[in-house]
Scaffold this motif. Structure first.
Motif, PDB file in Angstrom:
ATOM      1  N   TYR A  60     129.687  48.018  19.433  1.00 33.59           N
ATOM      2  CA  TYR A  60     131.078  47.585  19.250  1.00 33.59           C
ATOM      3  C   TYR A  60     132.077  48.731  19.283  1.00 33.59           C
ATOM      4  CZ  TYR A  60     129.594  42.860  18.220  1.00 33.59           C
ATOM      5  OH  TYR A  60     129.059  41.597  18.327  1.00 33.59           O
ATOM      6  N   SER A  61     131.619  49.945  19.098  1.00 31.96           N
ATOM      7  CA  SER A  61     132.537  51.079  19.108  1.00 31.96           C
ATOM      8  C   SER A  61     132.529  51.827  20.438  1.00 31.96           C
ATOM      9  CB  SER A  61     132.171  52.063  17.988  1.00 31.96           C
ATOM     10  OG  SER A  61     130.816  52.455  18.098  1.00 31.96           O
ATOM     11  N   GLY A 113     138.004  40.578  19.670  1.00 34.98           N
ATOM     12  CA  GLY A 113     137.403  40.417  20.989  1.00 34.98           C
ATOM     13  C   GLY A 113     138.316  40.879  22.100  1.00 34.98           C
ATOM     14  N   THR A 114     138.529  40.015  23.072  1.00 34.11           N
ATOM     15  CA  THR A 114     139.396  40.344  24.203  1.00 34.11           C
ATOM     16  C   THR A 114     140.865  40.100  23.909  1.00 34.11           C
ATOM     17  OG1 THR A 114     139.269  38.122  25.152  1.00 34.11           O
ATOM     18  CG2 THR A 114     137.562  39.703  25.808  1.00 34.11           C
ATOM     19  N   GLY A 115     141.179  39.496  22.759  1.00 38.87           N
ATOM     20  CA  GLY A 115     142.562  39.160  22.435  1.00 38.87           C
ATOM     21  C   GLY A 115     142.949  37.749  22.811  1.00 38.87           C
ATOM     22  N   LYS A 116     142.011  36.967  23.376  1.00 40.97           N
ATOM     23  CA  LYS A 116     142.317  35.598  23.783  1.00 40.97           C
ATOM     24  C   LYS A 116     142.717  34.735  22.597  1.00 40.97           C
ATOM     25  CE  LYS A 116     141.767  34.995  28.271  1.00 40.97           C
ATOM     26  NZ  LYS A 116     142.833  34.421  29.113  1.00 40.97           N
ATOM     27  N   ILE A 137     145.688  43.071  13.672  1.00 40.66           N
ATOM     28  CA  ILE A 137     144.327  43.027  14.189  1.00 40.66           C
ATOM     29  C   ILE A 137     143.553  44.222  13.647  1.00 40.66           C
ATOM     30  CG2 ILE A 137     142.890  43.211  16.266  1.00 40.66           C
ATOM     31  CD1 ILE A 137     145.050  41.732  17.798  1.00 40.66           C
ATOM     32  N   VAL A 138     142.350  43.942  13.140  1.00 38.21           N
ATOM     33  CA  VAL A 138     141.449  44.989  12.674  1.00 38.21           C
ATOM     34  C   VAL A 138     140.250  45.004  13.615  1.00 38.21           C
ATOM     35  CG1 VAL A 138     140.086  45.889  10.753  1.00 38.21           C
ATOM     36  CG2 VAL A 138     142.182  44.580  10.298  1.00 38.21           C
ATOM     37  N   LEU A 144     138.190  47.846  22.991  1.00 43.02           N
ATOM     38  CA  LEU A 144     138.599  46.459  22.765  1.00 43.02           C
ATOM     39  C   LEU A 144     140.066  46.365  22.370  1.00 43.02           C
ATOM     40  CD1 LEU A 144     135.517  44.822  21.020  1.00 43.02           C
ATOM     41  CD2 LEU A 144     136.427  44.357  23.292  1.00 43.02           C
ATOM     42  N   ARG A 145     140.555  47.342  21.625  1.00 49.98           N
ATOM     43  CA  ARG A 145     141.982  47.328  21.289  1.00 49.98           C
ATOM     44  C   ARG A 145     142.841  47.330  22.552  1.00 49.98           C
ATOM     45  NH1 ARG A 145     143.693  51.019  16.105  1.00 49.98           N
ATOM     46  NH2 ARG A 145     142.214  50.202  14.585  1.00 49.98           N
TER      47      ARG A 145
END
Length: 397
Positions: A60-61, A113-116, A137-138, A144-145
């Protein structure tokens, strides 16, 4: 969404490219160094934490694609917001109701996630005339940001200025917290029972590879919990200290409002069922599921189902109220997903049919509808909300 995955043998999975493989090898080198510094053994939750979140190298990083619809695009799984915009449109309704009931004006999303989902919620809240000040958002992943920022600027440009990314949690928060498929990605400990004796399952390096190694259970509290499980014979179980600690942190931070968590899992009496003898640990790589957590560390997702009774206990211990607990299908139906689908023109087959199929996946017992649950906690809200009005299963926790 790790929806109804088809299991594969690890050796049947596609190999990563040279750059990805080099990233994985660098992470393995770090894990080996940590093993050497700790007597050659690490508990599994520490390994899972490194595999998922090691700075710059963890799943995830790091820079892996993660979210998408097909293996061909380099992704590993699809989540509900990617599956259908009606998920966000429907979730916006209980969020709007909760903001109004608590008199708050902020939203915070974990693991966006993707921001969807963020873009969909921003648009739908605005369409409903909901006034809110910020959408925070965290997310630990810098990659991903950037994807989230691009998605929001493209899909919700008029509201992008309300969005901010947090590097640390505030001490206090008033508003609505959302975590869609966040708890399942929290590191778990593993315990294995064989020959009538429990041992903790950890990680070691043997014969040139990472592998499992069992050692005696270290604390009387762990042993007491394991001995309380009504299981016989060989059995593997996860415990969820990280998810419970995360829940306590969020509910302590929440001064007024509510926190919604959507994920797959069971209450405790179902989670530690005698027939679930192999546990729930699962890995996801290129839209295929398998059981080897040591395959390409840093390049695959590692998850476990959520034990919702412990999550509820952790929240209530902070003084938060249990707002509700039910299946995703019942929650979305209560919140009006069929009304949202009904707003589409059925004669527009190219648009309506894919939307209807996606809603079916969100609601079907054979897909996401029953395995996924929604649990919510609140402070300062005197009444319940419509999304939990029918089919609340809080009594089953």
């Amino acid at each position: 969404m790790r929806m109804n995955p088809k299991a594969h043998e690890p050796d049947s999975l596609p190999a990563p490219g040279p750059a990805a493989l080099a990233q994985s090898e660098a992470l393995v080198a770090q894990i080996r160094a940590e093993l050497d510094a700790n007597g050659g053994w690490l508990p599994f939750d520490r390994y899972m934490e490194r595999a998922l979140y090691a700075p710059g190298l963890g799943y995830y990083s790091g820079g892996a694609m993660k979210f998408g619809r097909r293996a061909e695009d380099g992704s590993d799984f699809v989540t509900a917001p990617e599956l259908s915009p009606l998920f966000a449109a429907t979730l916006a309704r209980p969020i709007a109701e909760t903001l109004a009931a608590s008199g708050t004006r902020a939203v915070m999303e974990f693991g966006a996630g993707t921001g969807k989902l963020a873009a969909g919620l921003l648009n739908e809240l605005a369409a409903q005339g909901v006034e809110f000040d910020t959408y925070s958002i965290v997310d630990l992943s810098g990659e991903l940001r950037e994807r989230q920022r691009a998605t929001i600027e493209a899909d919700a440009p008029a509201l992008a200025a309300k969005v901010r990314w947090l590097d640390a949690l505030p001490e206090r928060f008033e508003g609505v917290v959302i975590g869609n498929e966040v708890l399942d990605a929290m590191p778990v400990r593993l315990f294995a029972r064989g020959d009538e004796e429990w041992q903790e399952r950890g990680v070691t390096w043997r014969d040139g590879a990472l592998t499992f190694e069992d050692r005696p259970v270290g604390t009387t509290a762990d042993m007491a919990f394991l001995d309380s499980l009504d299981v016989e014979g060989d059995y593997v179980a996860e415990t969820h200290e990280a998810a419970f600690a995360f829940t306590r942190t969020i509910c302590t931070m929440l001064e007024r409002g509510a926190a919604f968590f959507i994920d797959y899992g069971f209450p405790r009496h179902e989670y530690y069922h005698a027939q679930r003898a192999q546990g729930t640990l699962m890995c996801h790589y290129r839209h295929r599921a398998h059981g080897d957590p040591f395959l390409y560390p840093g390049l695959q997702d590692i998850t476990a189902h959520v034990e919702f009774t412990g999550v509820a206990e952790a929240a209530v211990d902070t003084g938060a109220d249990l707002l509700g607990y039910t299946s995703q299908a019942r929650f979305l139906l209560n919140a009006g997903i069929t009304d949202a689908l009904g707003d589409l023109d059925p004669s527009d087959i190219k648009r309506y049919l894919p939307a209807a199929n996606a809603v079916q996946k969100l609601l079907s017992e054979a897909e996401m509808g029953e395995l996924f649950k929604v649990i919510a906690f609140s402070r300062g809200i005197d009444e319940g909300i419509a999304a939990f009005a029918r089919g609340d299963r809080s009594h089953s926790l």
